[in-house]
Enzyme design. Structure first.
Site, mmCIF file in Angstrom:
data_model
loop_
_atom_site.group_PDB
_atom_site.id
_atom_site.type_symbol
_atom_site.label_atom_id
_atom_site.label_comp_id
_atom_site.label_asym_id
_atom_site.label_seq_id
_atom_site.Cartn_x
_atom_site.Cartn_y
_atom_site.Cartn_z
ATOM 1 N N ARG A 278 23.974 -9.878 -15.513
ATOM 2 C CA ARG A 278 24.393 -10.759 -16.605
ATOM 3 C C ARG A 278 23.993 -10.084 -17.911
ATOM 4 N NH1 ARG A 278 20.704 -15.411 -16.015
ATOM 5 N NH2 ARG A 278 19.317 -13.843 -15.165
ATOM 6 N N ASP B 92 21.346 -5.301 -16.273
ATOM 7 C CA ASP B 92 21.344 -6.582 -15.575
ATOM 8 C C ASP B 92 22.797 -6.964 -15.291
ATOM 9 O OD1 ASP B 92 19.010 -9.043 -15.404
ATOM 10 O OD2 ASP B 92 21.108 -9.603 -15.084
ATOM 11 N N ILE C 13 23.219 -2.571 -10.009
ATOM 12 C CA ILE C 13 22.421 -1.433 -9.518
ATOM 13 C C ILE C 13 23.076 -0.781 -8.293
ATOM 14 C CG2 ILE C 13 20.172 -2.143 -10.434
ATOM 15 C CD1 ILE C 13 19.567 -3.310 -7.630
ATOM 16 N N GLY D 127 15.823 -11.495 -15.963
ATOM 17 C CA GLY D 127 15.068 -12.480 -15.180
ATOM 18 C C GLY D 127 13.776 -12.848 -15.896
ATOM 19 N N TYR E 23 14.318 -11.588 2.298
ATOM 20 C CA TYR E 23 13.693 -11.106 1.057
ATOM 21 C C TYR E 23 12.331 -10.466 1.361
ATOM 22 C CZ TYR E 23 11.235 -11.764 -3.462
ATOM 23 O OH TYR E 23 10.513 -11.598 -4.615
HETATM 24 C C1 AKB Z 1 10.222 -16.335 -4.287
HETATM 25 O O1 AKB Z 1 9.839 -17.494 -4.151
HETATM 26 O O2 AKB Z 1 11.141 -15.819 -3.640
HETATM 27 C C2 AKB Z 1 9.501 -15.465 -5.292
HETATM 28 C C3 AKB Z 1 8.406 -14.704 -4.628
HETATM 29 C C4 AKB Z 1 7.277 -15.437 -4.033
HETATM 30 O O3 AKB Z 1 8.456 -13.510 -4.591
HETATM 31 N N1 AKB Z 1 8.968 -16.259 -6.334
#
Ligand code: AKB
Length: 342
Positions: free
Chosen positions: A39, A37, A57, A14, A156
């Site tokens: 990839r 990774d 992972i 990345g 996330y």
């Molecule tokens: C995202 O946009 O998901 C990342 C971050 C802000 O962690 N760049």
């Protein structure tokens, strides 16, 4: 059998991985780098690493093999599904972002026990860990410190925040009811990043991506429709400063650190200000605004500014680039070179 002492980097192909590998490779006396990774590594980076492993992972057999082959001194656990991608596949994101992190924390525990020495575990946190309640609060709030407004609205963000807690738990409280609790030997250190902007690589699947996308499109003479409103503001950091933050935190003496998680930031700009700055150097750039409600809501939930005073105090964090110098001295000249006809 003597195992080779290494630095392990996951998600190495990345954006952050590329910069980190280049920086580590240039450091005198740095340990050999083993990368993992999904990839295979890009050709340009391959010569800089000792061993490149293409794998997942979540594959615990693969991680077990790694442990038997190497003495892992430091782990940079960069592998993650970013915020926009994660909203399309939330459960998959949870597996990669949370179970994947637990797997690596487990590797660190095993390694530390085996060699009877701490394993440093560097983790990139994210501004996505925050959730501002509304736009008025976002605009009114002072630069946000590490422990305020932690109500993320993305999978996330939830994953990154929980990972921070897992790192702290594995370092200080793991199996605390055991007959003889002992240190796990994990030295967990997290840099909580704002949006990162690189002149040499493009992000994939994030929501802060509009800033680098705007710049890279302009430099290539392509039109760009920005997916957030021009008044949308969030904090950013030039990629070299992001790499520097990871390396500086890794190098800091443990005794200087008063927390596991540190904010870092470079500058806060609106999308309109970024467009204007890009247009200053690429006057032909065709930048329009076509806000996408979902991604807009995500960026609106992130703070406008971050307070990074703890990092400044504890380990001397100081970004090299502010809003002006990031564009003038790094982004614009490097990106011109990047896309110059060969
Ligand atoms: C995202 O946009 O998901 C990342 C971050 C802000 O962690 N760049």
């Amino acid at each position: 059998m003597v195992r080779k002492k290494i630095t392990l980097i996951t998600g190495a192909n990345g954006e952050v991985g590329h910069g980190l590998i280049r920086a580590l490779h240039a450091m005198p006396g740095a340990l050999p780098i083993v990368v993992l990774d999904l990839r295979g590594m890009d050709e340009a980076i391959l010569p800089l690493v000792d061993t490149s492993i293409t794998g997942d992972i979540l594959d615990t057999d693969l991680l077990d093999n790694l442990m038997s082959e190497y003495e892992i001194d430091t782990i940079y656990h960069l592998a993650a599904l970013l915020s926009t991608h994660s909203e399309f596949r939330p459960e998959a994101a949870h597996r990669v972002n949370v179970q994947g992190t637990i797997n690596l924390l487990h590797v660190a525990i095993e390694q530390a026990a085996w060699r009877d020495e701490a394993v440093r575990f560097l983790f990139p946190g994210s501004v996505a860990a925050y959730g501002m309640p509304d736009l008025a609060t976002k605009h009114r709030a002072a630069p946000v410190p590490e422990d305020d407004y932690l109500h993320p609205i993305t999978m996330y963000g939830c994953n990154k925040l929980y990972d921070e807690h897992l790192g702290r738990y594995y370092m200080h409280h793991y199996r605390q009811l055991a007959a003889r609790p002992h240190s796990t030997g994990i030295d967990f250190r997290c840099v909580r990043f704002p949006g990162l902007i690189s002149a040499t690589t493009m992000p994939a699947g994030g929501t802060s991506d509009y800033a680098p996308e705007m710049l890279h499109a302009a430099a290539q003479g392509q039109p760009y429709a920005c997916f957030v409103r021009p008044d949308t503001i969030m904090p950013f950091l030039a990629m070299p400063d992001g790499i520097q933050a990871l390396l500086a935190l890794a190098a800091a003496p443990r005794t200087a650190l008063t927390r596991c998680v540190y904010n870092v930031t470079g500058f806060s700009l609106t999308a309109g200000e970024i467009a204007a700055r890009v247009q200053q150097d690429f006057p032909a750039a065709q930048i329009t605004f076509a806000p996408q409600p979902g991604r807009q809501t995500i960026v609106d939930s992130w703070p406008a500014r971050l307070d990074d005073s703890a990092a400044r105090r504890d380990w001397g964090w100081q970004p090299r680039y502010d809003a002006e110098t990031a564009f003038r001295d790094y982004l614009i000249p490097t990106i011109r070179q990047q896309y110059a006809p060969r």
